[in-house]
Design an enzyme around this catalytic site. Structure first.
Site, PDB file in Angstrom:
ATOM      1  N   SER A 180    -188.004 -55.604   4.657  1.00  0.00           N
ATOM      2  CA  SER A 180    -188.344 -54.561   3.372  1.00  0.00           C
ATOM      3  C   SER A 180    -189.084 -55.076   1.910  1.00  0.00           C
ATOM      4  O   SER A 180    -188.713 -56.566   1.740  1.00  0.00           O
ATOM      5  CB  SER A 180    -187.036 -54.640   2.717  1.00  0.00           C
ATOM      6  OG  SER A 180    -186.229 -54.202   3.776  1.00  0.00           O
ATOM      7  N   TRP A 190    -175.678 -43.251   2.621  1.00  0.00           N
ATOM      8  CA  TRP A 190    -174.812 -44.616   1.186  1.00  0.00           C
ATOM      9  C   TRP A 190    -175.220 -46.369   1.110  1.00  0.00           C
ATOM     10  O   TRP A 190    -174.927 -46.453   0.285  1.00  0.00           O
ATOM     11  CB  TRP A 190    -173.297 -44.188   1.847  1.00  0.00           C
ATOM     12  CG  TRP A 190    -172.924 -44.389   3.297  1.00  0.00           C
ATOM     13  CD1 TRP A 190    -173.505 -43.955   4.071  1.00  0.00           C
ATOM     14  CD2 TRP A 190    -173.156 -45.781   4.066  1.00  0.00           C
ATOM     15  NE1 TRP A 190    -173.058 -44.393   5.502  1.00  0.00           N
ATOM     16  CE2 TRP A 190    -172.732 -45.343   5.093  1.00  0.00           C
ATOM     17  CE3 TRP A 190    -172.717 -46.816   3.261  1.00  0.00           C
ATOM     18  CZ2 TRP A 190    -172.859 -46.569   6.034  1.00  0.00           C
ATOM     19  CZ3 TRP A 190    -172.640 -47.968   4.509  1.00  0.00           C
ATOM     20  CH2 TRP A 190    -172.799 -48.395   5.179  1.00  0.00           C
ATOM     21  N   ASN A 191    -175.725 -46.332   2.308  1.00  0.00           N
ATOM     22  CA  ASN A 191    -175.787 -47.488   2.689  1.00  0.00           C
ATOM     23  C   ASN A 191    -177.080 -48.898   1.188  1.00  0.00           C
ATOM     24  O   ASN A 191    -177.108 -49.950   0.894  1.00  0.00           O
ATOM     25  CB  ASN A 191    -176.115 -47.978   4.026  1.00  0.00           C
ATOM     26  CG  ASN A 191    -177.561 -47.733   4.512  1.00  0.00           C
ATOM     27  OD1 ASN A 191    -178.309 -47.184   3.935  1.00  0.00           O
ATOM     28  ND2 ASN A 191    -178.133 -48.477   5.365  1.00  0.00           N
ATOM     29  N   ALA A 218    -175.517 -39.273  -0.281  1.00  0.00           N
ATOM     30  CA  ALA A 218    -174.588 -39.727   0.150  1.00  0.00           C
ATOM     31  C   ALA A 218    -172.946 -39.181  -0.575  1.00  0.00           C
ATOM     32  O   ALA A 218    -173.489 -39.249  -1.274  1.00  0.00           O
ATOM     33  CB  ALA A 218    -174.304 -41.124   1.469  1.00  0.00           C
ATOM     34  N   GLY A 247    -181.306 -42.019   7.125  1.00  0.00           N
ATOM     35  CA  GLY A 247    -179.331 -41.347   8.041  1.00  0.00           C
ATOM     36  C   GLY A 247    -180.434 -41.969   9.698  1.00  0.00           C
ATOM     37  O   GLY A 247    -180.768 -42.440   9.530  1.00  0.00           O
ATOM     38  N   SER A 248    -178.736 -41.492  10.027  1.00  0.00           N
ATOM     39  CA  SER A 248    -178.623 -41.173  11.363  1.00  0.00           C
ATOM     40  C   SER A 248    -179.892 -40.941  12.415  1.00  0.00           C
ATOM     41  O   SER A 248    -180.120 -39.298  12.052  1.00  0.00           O
ATOM     42  CB  SER A 248    -177.584 -41.601  11.982  1.00  0.00           C
ATOM     43  OG  SER A 248    -176.504 -39.776  12.087  1.00  0.00           O
ATOM     44  N   CYS A 265    -180.061 -50.022   9.018  1.00  0.00           N
ATOM     45  CA  CYS A 265    -180.681 -50.239   9.446  1.00  0.00           C
ATOM     46  C   CYS A 265    -181.259 -51.030   9.948  1.00  0.00           C
ATOM     47  O   CYS A 265    -182.048 -51.044  11.479  1.00  0.00           O
ATOM     48  CB  CYS A 265    -181.620 -48.664   8.931  1.00  0.00           C
ATOM     49  SG  CYS A 265    -182.944 -49.697   7.620  1.00  0.00           S
ATOM     50  N   ARG A 278    -187.724 -44.643  -2.973  1.00  0.00           N
ATOM     51  CA  ARG A 278    -188.454 -45.126  -2.570  1.00  0.00           C
ATOM     52  C   ARG A 278    -188.983 -43.009  -1.397  1.00  0.00           C
ATOM     53  O   ARG A 278    -190.337 -43.277  -1.148  1.00  0.00           O
ATOM     54  CB  ARG A 278    -188.034 -45.756  -0.928  1.00  0.00           C
ATOM     55  CG  ARG A 278    -188.688 -46.162   0.051  1.00  0.00           C
ATOM     56  CD  ARG A 278    -188.393 -46.578   1.191  1.00  0.00           C
ATOM     57  NE  ARG A 278    -187.348 -46.424   2.174  1.00  0.00           N
ATOM     58  CZ  ARG A 278    -187.205 -47.050   3.286  1.00  0.00           C
ATOM     59  NH1 ARG A 278    -187.245 -48.167   3.319  1.00  0.00           N
ATOM     60  NH2 ARG A 278    -186.516 -46.572   4.412  1.00  0.00           N
ATOM     61  N   LYS A 281    -180.417 -34.949  -2.023  1.00  0.00           N
ATOM     62  CA  LYS A 281    -178.740 -35.084  -1.819  1.00  0.00           C
ATOM     63  C   LYS A 281    -178.682 -35.943  -1.543  1.00  0.00           C
ATOM     64  O   LYS A 281    -178.832 -37.000  -0.387  1.00  0.00           O
ATOM     65  CB  LYS A 281    -178.952 -34.029  -1.191  1.00  0.00           C
ATOM     66  CG  LYS A 281    -177.348 -34.022  -1.064  1.00  0.00           C
ATOM     67  CD  LYS A 281    -176.768 -33.777   0.968  1.00  0.00           C
ATOM     68  CE  LYS A 281    -176.163 -34.168   1.443  1.00  0.00           C
ATOM     69  NZ  LYS A 281    -175.471 -35.745   0.735  1.00  0.00           N
ATOM     70  N   GLU A 337    -186.610 -41.473   8.910  1.00  0.00           N
ATOM     71  CA  GLU A 337    -186.197 -43.036   8.190  1.00  0.00           C
ATOM     72  C   GLU A 337    -185.148 -42.710   9.174  1.00  0.00           C
ATOM     73  O   GLU A 337    -183.863 -42.625   8.625  1.00  0.00           O
ATOM     74  CB  GLU A 337    -186.491 -43.391   6.778  1.00  0.00           C
ATOM     75  CG  GLU A 337    -188.222 -43.964   6.368  1.00  0.00           C
ATOM     76  CD  GLU A 337    -188.179 -43.784   6.590  1.00  0.00           C
ATOM     77  OE1 GLU A 337    -188.646 -45.246   7.690  1.00  0.00           O
ATOM     78  OE2 GLU A 337    -189.744 -44.651   7.170  1.00  0.00           O
TER      79      GLU A 337
HETATM   80  P1  NAP Z   1    -175.424 -39.676   7.990  1.00  0.00           P
HETATM   81  O1  NAP Z   1    -174.146 -39.580   8.875  1.00  0.00           O
HETATM   82  O2  NAP Z   1    -176.973 -39.827   9.021  1.00  0.00           O
HETATM   83  O3  NAP Z   1    -176.199 -39.364   6.493  1.00  0.00           O
HETATM   84  C1  NAP Z   1    -177.307 -39.590   5.522  1.00  0.00           C
HETATM   85  C2  NAP Z   1    -177.054 -38.129   5.442  1.00  0.00           C
HETATM   86  O4  NAP Z   1    -177.265 -37.080   5.332  1.00  0.00           O
HETATM   87  C3  NAP Z   1    -176.362 -38.145   4.245  1.00  0.00           C
HETATM   88  O5  NAP Z   1    -176.767 -37.663   2.643  1.00  0.00           O
HETATM   89  C4  NAP Z   1    -175.700 -36.874   4.896  1.00  0.00           C
HETATM   90  O6  NAP Z   1    -174.697 -36.333   3.629  1.00  0.00           O
HETATM   91  C5  NAP Z   1    -176.561 -35.961   5.133  1.00  0.00           C
HETATM   92  N1  NAP Z   1    -176.083 -34.871   6.406  1.00  0.00           N
HETATM   93  C6  NAP Z   1    -175.046 -35.437   6.977  1.00  0.00           C
HETATM   94  N2  NAP Z   1    -175.255 -33.669   8.259  1.00  0.00           N
HETATM   95  C7  NAP Z   1    -176.060 -33.405   8.090  1.00  0.00           C
HETATM   96  C8  NAP Z   1    -176.475 -32.328   7.772  1.00  0.00           C
HETATM   97  N3  NAP Z   1    -175.932 -31.402   9.127  1.00  0.00           N
HETATM   98  N4  NAP Z   1    -177.346 -31.370   7.135  1.00  0.00           N
HETATM   99  C9  NAP Z   1    -178.060 -32.171   6.031  1.00  0.00           C
HETATM  100  N5  NAP Z   1    -177.724 -33.435   6.007  1.00  0.00           N
HETATM  101  C10 NAP Z   1    -176.905 -34.301   6.374  1.00  0.00           C
HETATM  102  O7  NAP Z   1    -176.120 -41.391   8.060  1.00  0.00           O
HETATM  103  P2  NAP Z   1    -174.875 -42.623   6.979  1.00  0.00           P
HETATM  104  O8  NAP Z   1    -174.332 -42.785   7.488  1.00  0.00           O
HETATM  105  O9  NAP Z   1    -175.581 -41.811   5.633  1.00  0.00           O
HETATM  106  O10 NAP Z   1    -176.550 -43.968   7.087  1.00  0.00           O
HETATM  107  C11 NAP Z   1    -176.549 -44.519   7.914  1.00  0.00           C
HETATM  108  C12 NAP Z   1    -177.589 -44.245   9.729  1.00  0.00           C
HETATM  109  O11 NAP Z   1    -179.025 -44.728   7.684  1.00  0.00           O
HETATM  110  C13 NAP Z   1    -177.897 -45.195   9.595  1.00  0.00           C
HETATM  111  O12 NAP Z   1    -178.168 -45.130  11.327  1.00  0.00           O
HETATM  112  C14 NAP Z   1    -178.743 -46.376   9.412  1.00  0.00           C
HETATM  113  O13 NAP Z   1    -179.590 -47.197  10.481  1.00  0.00           O
HETATM  114  C15 NAP Z   1    -179.657 -45.027   8.572  1.00  0.00           C
HETATM  115  N6  NAP Z   1    -180.013 -45.675   8.067  1.00  0.00           N
HETATM  116  C16 NAP Z   1    -181.763 -45.254   8.252  1.00  0.00           C
HETATM  117  C17 NAP Z   1    -182.928 -46.191   7.199  1.00  0.00           C
HETATM  118  C18 NAP Z   1    -184.336 -46.606   7.071  1.00  0.00           C
HETATM  119  O14 NAP Z   1    -184.923 -46.896   6.809  1.00  0.00           O
HETATM  120  N7  NAP Z   1    -184.920 -46.222   8.724  1.00  0.00           N
HETATM  121  C19 NAP Z   1    -182.782 -46.765   5.799  1.00  0.00           C
HETATM  122  C20 NAP Z   1    -180.630 -46.488   5.311  1.00  0.00           C
HETATM  123  C21 NAP Z   1    -180.077 -45.877   6.682  1.00  0.00           C
HETATM  124  P3  NAP Z   1    -173.408 -36.808   4.121  1.00  0.00           P
HETATM  125  O15 NAP Z   1    -172.676 -38.261   2.809  1.00  0.00           O
HETATM  126  O16 NAP Z   1    -172.315 -35.822   2.888  1.00  0.00           O
HETATM  127  O17 NAP Z   1    -172.900 -36.425   5.324  1.00  0.00           O
END
Ligand code: NAP
Length: 510
Positions: free
Chosen positions: A474, A183-184, A209, A261-262, A317, A192, A207, A283
């Site tokens: 970035s 979502w961020n 967030a 994501g996380s 991130c 990307r 898909k 990522e």
């Molecule tokens: P997240 O909770 O890991 O969610 C990311 C995505 O994964 C969302 O679309 C989420 O859907 C989905 N998801 C969650 N559980 C899943 C599952 N079991 N199966 C498939 N998809 C699933 O992370 P977030 O809170 O949205 O984002 C913040 C995190 O992203 C931070 O850790 C940040 O550092 C990281 N991030 C990394 C980068 C990079 O380039 N390295 C860039 C941006 C963000 P829902 O929204 O429905 O939960």
């Protein structure tokens, strides 16, 4: 010490965080028009379709519902995958120049429609409008970069060392790809992935967030208007990502998963992908150290840390998570940073001049609150902010902590909020050791005017990216990604398209 003053429009904020009201009651006419312009169904096979359930999209500044979108069921996901699989062969055969032209048209439309798209992003995610406009430009640039890369796929031809045959090496699209975004950065994390996928000749299901589906739906609408063939990009939105994505991940028609994501979710997905040995790009989370040496230009270091800490209200991130300052300049640095952060206006991202918007949800505020309390219990001092605002909205003020000990929880997890955690170091070796003392390895920042030291430290840091005297790394033309538990693969740059290509070698007997 200046305490930032929330400029949240109380008239629009009479409902507490988490409450859902009738669609749109809090929006002015421009905001309502922007929300109404977004299709709210699932985009599958080139058509918008409804599902059996709906889910609300909330404004994090007020807690009110902006609108509802379709909440996809697992069978909707498989229908999207079928559409992508059916479109794959024709899209792979489509001349690279045509794929490139489509991305260029979408790039232009994103820029032309910046105001509407930025407003949608601010309403669903909370970031100030100026930052949302910046993200649209950043997002659009991925389409332009990969439009340019689409027509430059190369191969090779060489004699076998032993003679007698030739090696022909070519690259082909990996196939239908699953893309999952956070979502961020609701638009840029999508472009990307979609940019290189389409440039390489891959179809996809994306898909977004749950909290920010509107930006991705608006992007699908733009691609559709730009002439996207049916099934090449499909968008599914859901409240239950595991139930929706797992059948798609285990389906052998899926050939690639690109996830942002996380780290925790990334590990779960890697295990699932292992079952079909599916290609992955990950990522994941970060824990960026920001090192300020005593020979740094402090004016530049303050500018850099403001960008690295406050971009996206600290919810990036790449956010500076641990700010390590050499002892002789530590006090001055903390004072100047507190003055700068204390002057930042806070409020709803649509209000003019606001720099600190709301956090994404109440859980985020609770997490930041607990991290600050934990650091205080372990001996650090709050010199600015440090207390969450009462709702409505998910507001946490710009906060500066000094003397944050290495065992504080915020040194080991992403703060994901506007909290600067400062501590002091004495020697270069100590700075490097502490910077590397984390399982994460996404990005680090180094401020020094000494070129030898700068390069020495950059080489010693265990991160995929380093900002040397700059607080933002970035750039669509640069390879973005991490090492260790921050991920696998790179997005953007010359290697970004490789994530969506397979190398094929043809042995030729002459
Ligand atoms: P997240 O909770 O890991 O969610 C990311 C995505 O994964 C969302 O679309 C989420 O859907 C989905 N998801 C969650 N559980 C899943 C599952 N079991 N199966 C498939 N998809 C699933 O992370 P977030 O809170 O949205 O984002 C913040 C995190 O992203 C931070 O850790 C940040 O550092 C990281 N991030 C990394 C980068 C990079 O380039 N390295 C860039 C941006 C963000 P829902 O929204 O429905 O939960």
């Amino acid at each position: 010490m200046v305490v930032p003053h929330p400029t949240t429009n109380r008239a629009r904020s009479s409902v507490r965080s988490g409450a859902v009201t009738t669609t749109g009651t809090s929006l002015d006419s421009t905001e309502q028009a922007a929300i109404d312009s977004v299709p709210t169904g699932l985009f599958i096979g080139g058509a918008w379709r409804e599902g059996t359930a709906r889910m609300p999209v909330l404004d994090p500044a007020t807690g009110q519902s902006l609108c509802e979108v379709t909440d996809a069921a697992p069978e909707d996901g498989l229908a999207a995958l079928s559409a992508a699989a059916e479109a794959q062969a024709a899209w792979a055969r489509t001349p690279a120049r045509e794929r490139s032209d489509l991305l260029m048209r979408a790039h232009r439309m994103l820029l032309d429609e910046t105001e509407r798209l930025a407003l949608i992003m601010t309403l669903e995610m909370g970031k100030p409008l100026a930052e949302a406009r910046g993200e649209i430009a950043y997002a659009a640039e991925f389409f332009r970069w990969f439009a340019e890369e689409a027509v430059r796929l190369d191969g090779g031809y060489m004699p076998a060392p032993g003679g007698g045959s030739r090696f022909l090496v070519t690259r082909q699209p990996v196939g239908p790809s699953l893309l999952i975004t956070p979502w961020n950065f609701p638009m840029a994390m999508g472009t990307r992935k979609i940019g290189p996928a389409l440039a390489a000749g891959c179809t996809c299901v994306i898909k977004p967030a749950e909290q920010t589906p509107l930006s991705m739906l608006a992007l699908a609408d733009i691609l559709n208007r730009a002439g996207l063939p049916a099934g090449v990009v499909n968008v599914v939105t859901t409240t239950d990502p595991g139930a929706l994505m797992t059948p798609m991940i285990l389906d052998p028609r899926s050939r690639k998963l690109s996830f942002t994501g996380s780290t925790a979710v990334g590990k779960v997905l890697l295990e699932q992908c292992a079952r079909t040995v599916m290609r992955t790009s990950m990522e994941l989370g970060g824990n960026a150290p920001f090192l300020v040496f005593e020979d740094a230009d402090l004016d530049e270091a303050i500018e850099g840390v403001m960008a690295a800490k406050m971009r996206n209200i600290g919810q990036a991130c790449t956010a500076a998570n641990r700010i390590l300052v050499q002892r002789s300049v530590a006090e001055e640095f903390a004072r100047r940073l507190s003055e700068r952060m204390g002057a930042l206006p806070m409020g709803r991202g649509t209000e003019p001049g606001v720099v600190v918007g709301p956090l994404i949800d109440a859980d985020a505020v609770a997490k930041v609150t607990e991290l600050v309390s934990d650091a205080q219990r372990r001996g650090s001092r709050v010199v600015l902010g440090g207390t969450a605002f009462e709702g409505p909205g998910n507001f946490y003020p710009a906060t500066v902590l000094v003397d944050v000990p290495a065992d504080a929880e915020m040194c080991h997890t992403e703060i994901f909020g506007p909290v600067a955690a400062l501590s002091v170091f004495d020697t270069e070796d100590e700075a490097i050791d502490r910077a590397n003392d984390t399982p994460y390895g996404l990005v680090s920042y180094v401020y020094t005017e000494n070129l030898r030291r700068g390069l020495r430290v950059c080489e010693a840091l265990d991160t995929g990216m380093v900002g040397l005297n700059q607080g933002v790394v970035s750039n669509p033309a640069a390879p973005f990604g991490g090492v260790k538990e921050s991920g696998l693969g790179r997005e953007g740059g010359f290697t970004g398209i490789d994530e969506f290509l397979e190398t094929k070698y043809i042995g030729i007997k002459l």
